[in-house]
Design a protein around this motif. Structure first.
Motif, mmCIF file in Angstrom:
data_model
loop_
_atom_site.group_PDB
_atom_site.id
_atom_site.type_symbol
_atom_site.label_atom_id
_atom_site.label_comp_id
_atom_site.label_asym_id
_atom_site.label_seq_id
_atom_site.Cartn_x
_atom_site.Cartn_y
_atom_site.Cartn_z
ATOM 1 N N LYS A 96 0.853 -1.190 0.000
ATOM 2 C CA LYS A 96 0.000 0.000 0.000
ATOM 3 C C LYS A 96 0.889 1.240 0.000
ATOM 4 N N PHE A 125 -3.650 -4.018 7.749
ATOM 5 C CA PHE A 125 -4.290 -3.667 9.027
ATOM 6 C C PHE A 125 -5.491 -4.561 9.315
ATOM 7 N N PHE A 153 -6.343 6.560 15.128
ATOM 8 C CA PHE A 153 -4.898 6.283 15.224
ATOM 9 C C PHE A 153 -4.224 7.626 15.485
ATOM 10 N N GLN A 163 11.260 6.190 7.941
ATOM 11 C CA GLN A 163 10.741 6.412 6.586
ATOM 12 C C GLN A 163 10.877 7.899 6.236
ATOM 13 N N ASP A 176 -0.625 7.527 3.396
ATOM 14 C CA ASP A 176 0.270 6.529 4.007
ATOM 15 C C ASP A 176 -0.417 5.704 5.097
ATOM 16 N N LEU A 177 -1.208 6.365 5.936
ATOM 17 C CA LEU A 177 -1.775 5.690 7.106
ATOM 18 C C LEU A 177 -3.300 5.642 7.077
ATOM 19 N N HIS A 180 -5.089 2.712 5.526
ATOM 20 C CA HIS A 180 -5.336 1.490 6.305
ATOM 21 C C HIS A 180 -6.656 1.622 7.065
ATOM 22 N N TYR A 230 -0.263 12.289 13.464
ATOM 23 C CA TYR A 230 1.121 12.045 13.893
ATOM 24 C C TYR A 230 1.619 13.264 14.679
ATOM 25 N N TRP A 239 1.158 4.108 19.685
ATOM 26 C CA TRP A 239 1.673 3.664 18.383
ATOM 27 C C TRP A 239 2.154 2.230 18.441
ATOM 28 N N PHE A 286 5.952 -2.938 17.588
ATOM 29 C CA PHE A 286 5.633 -3.130 16.167
ATOM 30 C C PHE A 286 5.070 -4.527 15.904
ATOM 31 N N ILE A 289 1.903 -5.087 13.854
ATOM 32 C CA ILE A 289 2.024 -4.943 12.399
ATOM 33 C C ILE A 289 2.731 -6.185 11.843
#
Ligand code: NAD
Ligand code: 89V
Length: 335
Positions: A96, A125, A153, A163, A176-177, A180, A230, A239, A286, A289
């Motif tokens: 994605k 996700f 989120f 990134q 980007d987010l 999802h 963010y 996160w 993480f 994910i």
């Protein structure tokens, strides 16, 4: 049964999770790795014990050493690589966002359709363990007919450390987010007919928006609020957890911090802990994910062997890309 031979293209930050996942999935093997950076090719060959390494996708395809290609490059390269793979008659999985523009995304779906190969988007996700649990509860009718969702989120996390390219994109958080989260809204509430959107850039050191609030119309009075940031000062930082509330005619599902899943019906609430599975390469926090990457790739393999489209097929994911661009257009109009 022979193993499905996977070629992984793009060996940067996120691909490591995909490579680790392929190693534990029975029935698949990493047959080749490819990146335009030869140092990354060598590092991946050594780390994952892969015989064949390439700096050019065309060469990998010409050698005919893979059955399917897993594309983990950054978005500007997705269309060209997917089209090349489709022309070579191989199945393709693409990270994605499938593409940065709707035009490119449509062209990719069309190229795969014409070539008769499957295109799956690595939209992971909805494969997170708690999200699978929520979807199952909905299917079982645990809260009756859902009429409202909130998918949230919000974090102060410095995503640009791993990134850095995200800091220079004109369009950041939705592409980007948010993509999802919009997919999760569709997964829980069905397709959306429209989306209204407000965006803001809080961090002065980046190019694109880092805060977005979207309201989705799922028809028949059913709505979702999808919000992401963010730029949120918050302790503890959740996160990379997504928090979910779903209200239905008979009850409420709430996925809170640390994977606490509450289901309320009348005066009674049942709470369960639904953490992700830990893998040898899992890195907290993480792990949520990372586990979803294994789940998506396992799902893909089952679909590939059965000759059916994956849940997150290119065609399905086009609807999310459309929502992303409708959201940006609405936010631009408001400015
Ligand atoms: P990255 O820059 O760390 O890695 C990309 C790699 O692709 C680089 O090594 C680069 O050399 C290589 N590359 C680029 N164009 C190429 C080409 N034409 N041929 C061969 N190699 C090429 O990027 P990243 O942060 O790992 O992101 C990769 C993708 O993964 C993006 O689409 C991003 O949105 C996605 N991602 C997904 C998640 C998730 O949770 N699903 C998380 C992070 C990133
Ligand atoms: O690209 C992404 O999907 C990321 C995240 C790390 C949250 O998965 O933003």
């Amino acid at each position: 049964m022979s193993k499905v031979r996977i070629g992984v293209v793009g060996l940067g930050f996120f691909a490591q999770n995909q490579l680790e996942a392929w190693r534990v999935i029975e029935g698949a093997e990493i047959a080749a790795v490819c990146d335009r950076d030869p140092a990354k090719v060598e590092a991946a060959r050594r780390r994952y014990g892969v015989e064949r390494g390439y700096t050019d996708v065309a060469q990998m395809l010409a050698d005919d050493v893979v059955d399917a290609v897993d594309v983990a490059t950054t978005p500007p390269s997705h269309r060209a690589i997917v089209e090349q793979v489709a022309q070579a008659g191989k199945a393709v999985i693409c990270q994605k966002p499938m593409a940065e523009t709707l035009e490119d995304a449509r062209a990719m779906v069309e190229a795969c359709r014409r070539a008769g190969v499957s295109l799956t988007v690595h939209e992971n996700f909805r494969f997170q363990r708690p999200m699978r649990e929520v979807a199952m509860l909905l299917r079982e009718g645990a809260i009756g007919e859902p009429f409202f969702a909130r998918i949230s989120f919000r974090t102060p996390y410095d995503v640009f450390a791993n990134q850095p390219y995200l800091a220079t994109e004109d369009r950041f958080i939705i592409l980007d987010l948010g993509i999802h989260l919009l997919d999760l809204a569709r997964c829980f509430m069905g397709d959306a007919r429209d989306v209204s959107c407000w965006t803001k850039r809080v961090n002065p050191n980046i190019q694109g928006e880092d805060v977005a609030t979207m309201v989705l119309d799922h028809g028949n009075g059913r709505t979702s609020i999808v919000d992401c940031s963010y730029a949120t000062h918050q302790v503890p930082d959740p996160w990379p957890q997504t928090l979910v509330t779903l209200e239905g005619s008979k009850g409420t599902i709430s996925l809170g911090a640390d994977y606490r899943l509450h289901v309320t019906r009348g005066a009674e609430t049942v709470t369960r802990h639904v953490p992700p599975k830990a893998w040898p390469w899992s890195q907290l926090p993480f792990d949520i994910i990372q586990d979803s990457v294994v789940a998506l790739q396992q799902h893909w393999l089952g679909c590939y062997r059965a000759g059916r489209a994956a849940e997150t097929s290119g065609e399905d994911n086009l609807k999310v890309v459309e929502l992303v661009h409708t959201a940006y257009a609405d936010a631009d109009r408001r400015k």
